[in-house]
Write an enzyme that holds these catalytic residues in place. Sequence first.
Site, PDB file in Angstrom:
ATOM      1  N   SER A 285      11.196 -12.631  38.262  1.00  0.00           N
ATOM      2  CA  SER A 285      10.366 -12.921  37.090  1.00  0.00           C
ATOM      3  C   SER A 285       8.892 -13.026  37.423  1.00  0.00           C
ATOM      4  O   SER A 285       8.523 -13.481  38.511  1.00  0.00           O
ATOM      5  CB  SER A 285      10.800 -14.248  36.457  1.00  0.00           C
ATOM      6  OG  SER A 285      12.152 -14.204  36.088  1.00  0.00           O
ATOM      7  N   HIS A 401      13.597 -19.710  31.273  1.00  0.00           N
ATOM      8  CA  HIS A 401      14.761 -19.660  32.160  1.00  0.00           C
ATOM      9  C   HIS A 401      15.323 -21.045  32.468  1.00  0.00           C
ATOM     10  O   HIS A 401      16.529 -21.206  32.624  1.00  0.00           O
ATOM     11  CB  HIS A 401      14.419 -18.907  33.450  1.00  0.00           C
ATOM     12  CG  HIS A 401      14.293 -17.429  33.236  1.00  0.00           C
ATOM     13  ND1 HIS A 401      15.363 -16.659  32.826  1.00  0.00           N
ATOM     14  CD2 HIS A 401      13.239 -16.591  33.337  1.00  0.00           C
ATOM     15  CE1 HIS A 401      14.968 -15.400  32.689  1.00  0.00           C
ATOM     16  NE2 HIS A 401      13.671 -15.325  32.993  1.00  0.00           N
TER      17      HIS A 401
END
Lengths: 473, 473
Positions: A285, A401
Amino acid sequence: MDLAISLNKTESLDAVLDDFSEGYFSLSNENRKKLLLVLAKEYDLNRNQVRELLKQYLGLELQSGNEGEASNVDDGSVLFSAFYRIEKNLRQALKPTYDVLFERFNNHTGGLKFLSILRADILSFLEHENIVSLRALEYFLKEKLSTWLSPAALELHQITWDDSASLLEKIVAYEAVHPINNLLDLKRRLGIGRRCFGYLHTSIPGEPLIFIEVALLKNVARTIQEVLWDDPSIPEPEATCALFYSISSTQPGLAGINLGKFLIKRVITLVKRDMPQVSTFATLSPIPGYMQWLLSKLASQSVLAKGDNMEQPAGGSGSTFQENLLEPDEERKLMNSAPETCAGKNGMEVMLNLLTSTNYEWTSSAELLSALKPPLMRLCARYLLQEKKGGKALDSVANFHLQNGSMVERLSWMADRSEKGLRQSGGIMVNYMYRVEHIEEYAQSYFSTGHIHASSDVRLYTMPQKEHEATAD
Amino acid sequence: MDLAISLNKTESLDAVLDDFSEGYFSLSNENRKKLLLVLAKEYDLNRNQVRELLKQYLGLELQSGNEGEASNVDDGSVLFSAFYRIEKNLRQALKPTYDVLFERFNNHTGGLKFLSILRADILSFLEHENIVSLRALEYFLKEKLSTWLSPAALELHQITWDDSASLLEKIVAYEAVHPINNLLDLKRRLGIGRRCFGYLHTSIPGEPLIFIEVALLKNVARTIQEVLWDDPSIPEPEATCALFYSISSTQPGLAGINLGKFLIKRVITLVKRDMPQVSTFATLSPIPGYMQWLLSKLASQSVLAKGDNMEQPAGGSGSTFQENLLEPDEERKLMNSAPETCAGKNGMEVMLNLLTSTNYEWTSSAELLSALKPPLMRLCARYLLQEKKGGKALDSVANFHLQNGSMVERLSWMADRSEKGLRQSGGIMVNYMYRVEHIEEYAQSYFSTGHIHASSDVRLYTMPQKEHEATAD
């Protein structure tokens, strides 16, 4: 005004709604804003009615003895059903009139999409000017959209090369994390060793609201280059890791509505079913807010540090917010390696100058890279694990997340060398890890206490001990 | 209690919800009721919090001058944003605690179905006993379900012989209007000259929430026998009429939620697209409440008529509600043709006795049929066009089609000779006609004024002139 008609019950509704949305699209930005302000103010709730109900309700409270024990009143009593009745009426009265318009659009073909565009416009107007009535309308619309777009109404769809060109075109257009350059690039992301899943809603056909790209790998990749250019992919039966390397939402008007909430969990379930040998689920990410946070921190500390050389301000509180972001040896190394163009009075100023130099010059010097790496990695861990806003991680991707139940697993240096990667996070990327057996637990503890789970490697960066070790060597 | 856990945030949510629903299913009816009462009472809203907010709100009202001109307050003022803030908080505070449970189930696999079963149970408990707290919960849940099941979230699916057996099995099980006897019968209803469409929801897969059966015909059928047994069907290209002959909903827990709202309109659009030669869209519908209404009317009028022979009750108001439901020649004919077993003092008593005689004896006598036909047809038109409840047609099927924008086109005698047809409506059926160009207009006028559109044939039955004509011949 178009709007007035649309709230009139005797007209043919579908035609009016179509006219309204067509009319809206033909308006200039300025006139759209005017229309929305009329909607927000003149079609607000009826405050006189609300007030009447409030008084009725408080009257009941008084009769019930006012000692806060209303719930002990005998269930069959007249009083109790009066409570329920007024509460029901109050709920109704607290709905602004424009709720009718929203409801109608939701029931109208293409209406949900229109409402999402409407909200995108409102958000952009509010960015320039905070208008409370419009803010209230925006919030109300957001709540409605959240209800209509509950995961129960979303369908998980595996996007493949067999999907329609018009759908695939949208994937290309909306991929926000790692742009898709051409059709071949797209084909690769849907081909062997890759998966792509999207959430579709019945009333916005052929257009995923959010989609996620997955790479099937042997190990958790550290850099995006490995993922985007690992040609050829490994044979799928050899994969043990599913790496989520891109998540993009397609509707700016749905900002702030957590569409991805159950997406990752459902994708994990699907992948596990089809490929039982895959046991590791992780992301690779970006850290979109890191540089912005760091640069503003460095800038303000530079100013404060300069103030130090001048007289202490009255009250002597000047240094309260002062903090040297750098550790002594980091400071030393930076001061020693700084080229003339990026010189500064202290390490933080040097760092600020280096990071804001044109064309990211620092990335082509081995010496500068080695001087910047330790503070950038350490401060990145601090940013991810400790910098919060309202109890949640400051970084939007981290927050996404973490609320989905992952943990911060690993930071990687020079993992995204693209211009965007350098600008957002100094090229650092992060792996969030989804441990299937802990997803629920981590999501709940993050939700209720803001606790962020992290691997010991990442946590070590933020330990005070590290400071001592660093000064000791 | 299971429930307490399910509202605890630190547990693994999915597992808790599964436990909760499994636990619920294992309970006896009595214990289910107890659990639901706990939910309704102990997880209600926080009335102290509501009261606090109300007081704050009324405090604001006073400051604003109390002259009801709150909407003229300058938009940027602090006061106005205080209004919005408290209104937002009030909306939140007016949500009962059990809303959390409902929201969670809606986001949980199988949860929507579970909530629908929960509501079905609640409705059946409320039928036996009116408990206000449970009634309030039921109403709240209904509102939630309505939002989640908005047409935007429903997918129109053409059901064919290629659908899964488990789906088709449900069609057989839930067909409520004209029961399906066997698989051949079902195959026929999905075969040439027939269509079947259902609304599916993403989170209740493989189970249409409502479905509609369509026959493609040359003319609008008068009797259900023609539709069910017109073997073989006409070739589809010769069809000019699409007849909706059965609409069934499958979830008792969704009662009162108008799922069919846009179903007919969407089906019409689909059929027109595939078969442009079809220009007539009509139903062949039962009149489920007719006999119940008529028999109770006849019974009470018989009692009142008997009272006439006795002394006038004090106050003399006894005859205010008296009404001879029969016209003079209808009365005469009935009195003349009544067999001894069904004799009575007047026409209404004879009619009541005939209609309630065992095995519907009257249907096998030509004389009785011809004596009963005129009053039964005339009173049926009155029942459909004039008997209302809350401004809407008393008959549930009539209300459904009228709010969808149809008109009452034709009544047909002995159109459903099944036991159920005779019991519900004396064998009469009705065609509702959907005139594509008037659907919106009719729906709106019914919605706003309760006006029922009807063909002149049907309207004639209810005209006072008819009375004169009838006595004249």
